[in-house]
Design an enzyme around this catalytic site. Structure first.
Site, PDB file in Angstrom:
ATOM      1  N   HIS A 165       0.830  -1.202   0.000  1.00  0.00           N
ATOM      2  CA  HIS A 165       0.000   0.000   0.000  1.00  0.00           C
ATOM      3  C   HIS A 165       0.865   1.253   0.000  1.00  0.00           C
ATOM      4  O   HIS A 165       1.919   1.297   0.640  1.00  0.00           O
ATOM      5  CB  HIS A 165      -0.945   0.020   1.201  1.00  0.00           C
ATOM      6  CG  HIS A 165      -0.275  -0.013   2.541  1.00  0.00           C
ATOM      7  ND1 HIS A 165       0.094   1.120   3.218  1.00  0.00           N
ATOM      8  CD2 HIS A 165       0.085  -1.051   3.354  1.00  0.00           C
ATOM      9  CE1 HIS A 165       0.634   0.784   4.393  1.00  0.00           C
ATOM     10  NE2 HIS A 165       0.660  -0.526   4.494  1.00  0.00           N
ATOM     11  N   ASP A 206      -0.571   4.247   0.891  1.00  0.00           N
ATOM     12  CA  ASP A 206      -1.099   5.184   1.887  1.00  0.00           C
ATOM     13  C   ASP A 206      -0.372   5.030   3.214  1.00  0.00           C
ATOM     14  O   ASP A 206       0.208   3.979   3.508  1.00  0.00           O
ATOM     15  CB  ASP A 206      -2.612   4.998   2.076  1.00  0.00           C
ATOM     16  CG  ASP A 206      -3.003   3.613   2.552  1.00  0.00           C
ATOM     17  OD1 ASP A 206      -2.471   2.625   2.017  1.00  0.00           O
ATOM     18  OD2 ASP A 206      -3.826   3.507   3.477  1.00  0.00           O
ATOM     19  N   ASP A 256       6.439   1.636   6.958  1.00  0.00           N
ATOM     20  CA  ASP A 256       5.097   1.094   6.651  1.00  0.00           C
ATOM     21  C   ASP A 256       4.483   1.887   5.529  1.00  0.00           C
ATOM     22  O   ASP A 256       3.727   2.798   5.771  1.00  0.00           O
ATOM     23  CB  ASP A 256       4.244   1.138   7.924  1.00  0.00           C
ATOM     24  CG  ASP A 256       2.918   0.431   7.760  1.00  0.00           C
ATOM     25  OD1 ASP A 256       2.717  -0.231   6.730  1.00  0.00           O
ATOM     26  OD2 ASP A 256       2.065   0.545   8.657  1.00  0.00           O
ATOM     27  N   GLU A 272      -5.024   0.836   2.676  1.00  0.00           N
ATOM     28  CA  GLU A 272      -4.826  -0.309   3.558  1.00  0.00           C
ATOM     29  C   GLU A 272      -5.062   0.103   4.993  1.00  0.00           C
ATOM     30  O   GLU A 272      -5.570  -0.653   5.806  1.00  0.00           O
ATOM     31  CB  GLU A 272      -3.397  -0.861   3.401  1.00  0.00           C
ATOM     32  CG  GLU A 272      -3.198  -2.248   4.014  1.00  0.00           C
ATOM     33  CD  GLU A 272      -2.808  -2.213   5.490  1.00  0.00           C
ATOM     34  OE1 GLU A 272      -2.936  -3.253   6.165  1.00  0.00           O
ATOM     35  OE2 GLU A 272      -2.384  -1.154   5.976  1.00  0.00           O
ATOM     36  N   HIS A 329       3.629   3.753  12.532  1.00  0.00           N
ATOM     37  CA  HIS A 329       2.488   4.551  13.013  1.00  0.00           C
ATOM     38  C   HIS A 329       2.890   5.532  14.120  1.00  0.00           C
ATOM     39  O   HIS A 329       2.035   6.233  14.667  1.00  0.00           O
ATOM     40  CB  HIS A 329       1.319   3.666  13.507  1.00  0.00           C
ATOM     41  CG  HIS A 329       0.681   2.851  12.406  1.00  0.00           C
ATOM     42  ND1 HIS A 329      -0.628   2.442  12.450  1.00  0.00           N
ATOM     43  CD2 HIS A 329       1.169   2.375  11.236  1.00  0.00           C
ATOM     44  CE1 HIS A 329      -0.919   1.745  11.359  1.00  0.00           C
ATOM     45  NE2 HIS A 329       0.154   1.688  10.617  1.00  0.00           N
TER      46      HIS A 329
HETATM   47 ZN   LIG Z   1       1.231  -1.317   6.344  1.00  0.00          ZN
END
Ligand SMILES: [Zn+2]
Length: 374
Positions: A66, A68, A99, A133, A348
């Site tokens: 992904h 995003d 990520d 995602e 994150h």
């Molecule tokens: Zn991810």
């Protein structure tokens, strides 16, 4: 300058907060088209996705991921601006570095390198890339898979670039995920005065023995790949705020994380049976947030493990832990799904980063997998 670092930076500086893609996919598409991929842009709702394929014979090895990213939180809390990729202390800093933009960059560069030495591989290569995602994930991988299924196009092996590693590159592969099923339950009673309970039906009293049974239930003991299935009550609301009123209804929300010992239908049937046995007047709205999957021993998984041992010098732990990923939408088609990507310690968070020294090896992992299988 490393192509992987370059490409990672180009992706990170595009501010692609879910569901925005911010031009990331166009960068990947240009490079893939240049090495012979046929690309289909698949936009569903407000979500950009693409499916790229090179070759028409099997087996089909698909790289999935992904573009995003999750929001940054307070940008001033970052040591360097989250969308300005910055090299510092041996790491590359920025939202999406781990990520999973480094993985996307490594996949593209690995495929380019592979095709220079092996222009006619024994099989096909594909990319399945979404910009949703991290969000609702309904118009992303799920929708692309539905389109592929509708025309009978099957992925044999799927390498998802989610950051699977814990402390060092390659120390963990994700080979499955638990299922997640939520329920919103409303139990109806009859509102009344507490002094006249005979003319009311108290939904809380009706619910009490049901909850006692639900929270003490052993659904299964788990198995070699999964921990036991777990039921958690997450919300409970009832009452008018008055001390002398029996409430007319009660609302609950719950979530079940379940192993491959269960099916969604089986769990639903068991909960309905329990409610019915206790004579509850109720309704439940279900939300299926992903079925469990497990990639068992197969040629693909063995190839990935061998390449990790060779390139990263570590014997990877096989895990089914963590949250969900888009693997949940791909595995039900029969594809073997393995997740392999960089260290996930900072994902994150404020100051997300990847180790620069991991980026070439990450590309070499993907390249090794291509060489071994095609
Ligand atoms: Zn991810």
């Amino acid at each position: 300058m490393s192509q992987v670092i370059d490409q990672t930076k180009s992706l990170v500086e595009r501010k692609s907060i879910t569901p925005e893609d911010a031009g990331c996919q166009a960068l990947m598409i240009a490079r893939l088209e240049a090495v012979g991929f046929t690309v289909e842009r698949m936009r569903f709702g407000e979500v950009d996705n693409f499916w790229a394929r090179r070759g028409d014979q099997g087996p089909l090895l698909c790289f999935a991921g992904h573009t995003d990213v999750v929001p940054t939180g307070p940008a001033e809390a970052w040591r360097s601006a989250p969308f300005v990729p910055t090299e510092r202390d041996g790491c590359l800093w920025g939202r999406g570095t781990a990520d999973m933009k480094a993985s996307l960059a490594a996949m593209v560069v690995a495929v380019e390198e592979f095709l220079t030495t092996c222009p006619a591989p024994a099989g096909s290569i594909a990319f399945l890339v979404t910009s949703d995602e991290e969000g609702p994930a309904q118009d992303g991988t799920k929708a692309v898979i539905e389109a592929l299924e509708a025309r009978g196009e099957k992925i044999d092996w799927c390498l998802v670039g989610e950051p699977s590693s814990r402390e060092r590159l390659g120390d963990m592969l994700r080979i499955g995920r638990r299922g997640s099923l939520s329920g919103d339950l409303v139990v109806s009673g009859v509102q009344g005065h507490v002094a006249y309970p005979e003319s009311a039906v108290n939904p809380l009293h009706k619910l009490a023995p049901v909850l006692a049974e639900l929270v003490s239930l052993e659904w299964d003991p788990g198995n070699e790949a999964f921990p036991p299935t777990s039921f958690q009550l997450t919300n409970l609301h009832s009452g008018t705020g008055f001390r002398n009123v029996i409430p007319g209804s009660a609302e609950l929300k719950f979530n079940i994380r379940y192993s491959t010992e269960q099916t969604m239908e089986g769990l639903q049937a068991r909960i309905h049976e329990l409610m019915d046995r206790h004579g509850l007047d109720y309704r439940i709205a279900w939300r299926d947030a992903g079925r469990p999957f497990l990639t068992r021993k197969c040629r693909f998984l063995e190839a990935v493990r061998e390449v990790v041992r060779e390139v990263a010098g570590v014997d990877p732990e096989l895990s089914t832990g963590g949250g969900t990923s888009d693997g949940r939408f791909i595995a039900p088609t029969g594809a073997a799904v393995v997740e392999l990507g960089p260290v996930n310690a900072s994902i994150h968070k404020i100051d997300e980063h990847v180790r620069i020294a991991d980026l070439e090896p990450l590309k070499d992992l993907y390249l090794g997998i291509l060489r071994r299988l095609l």
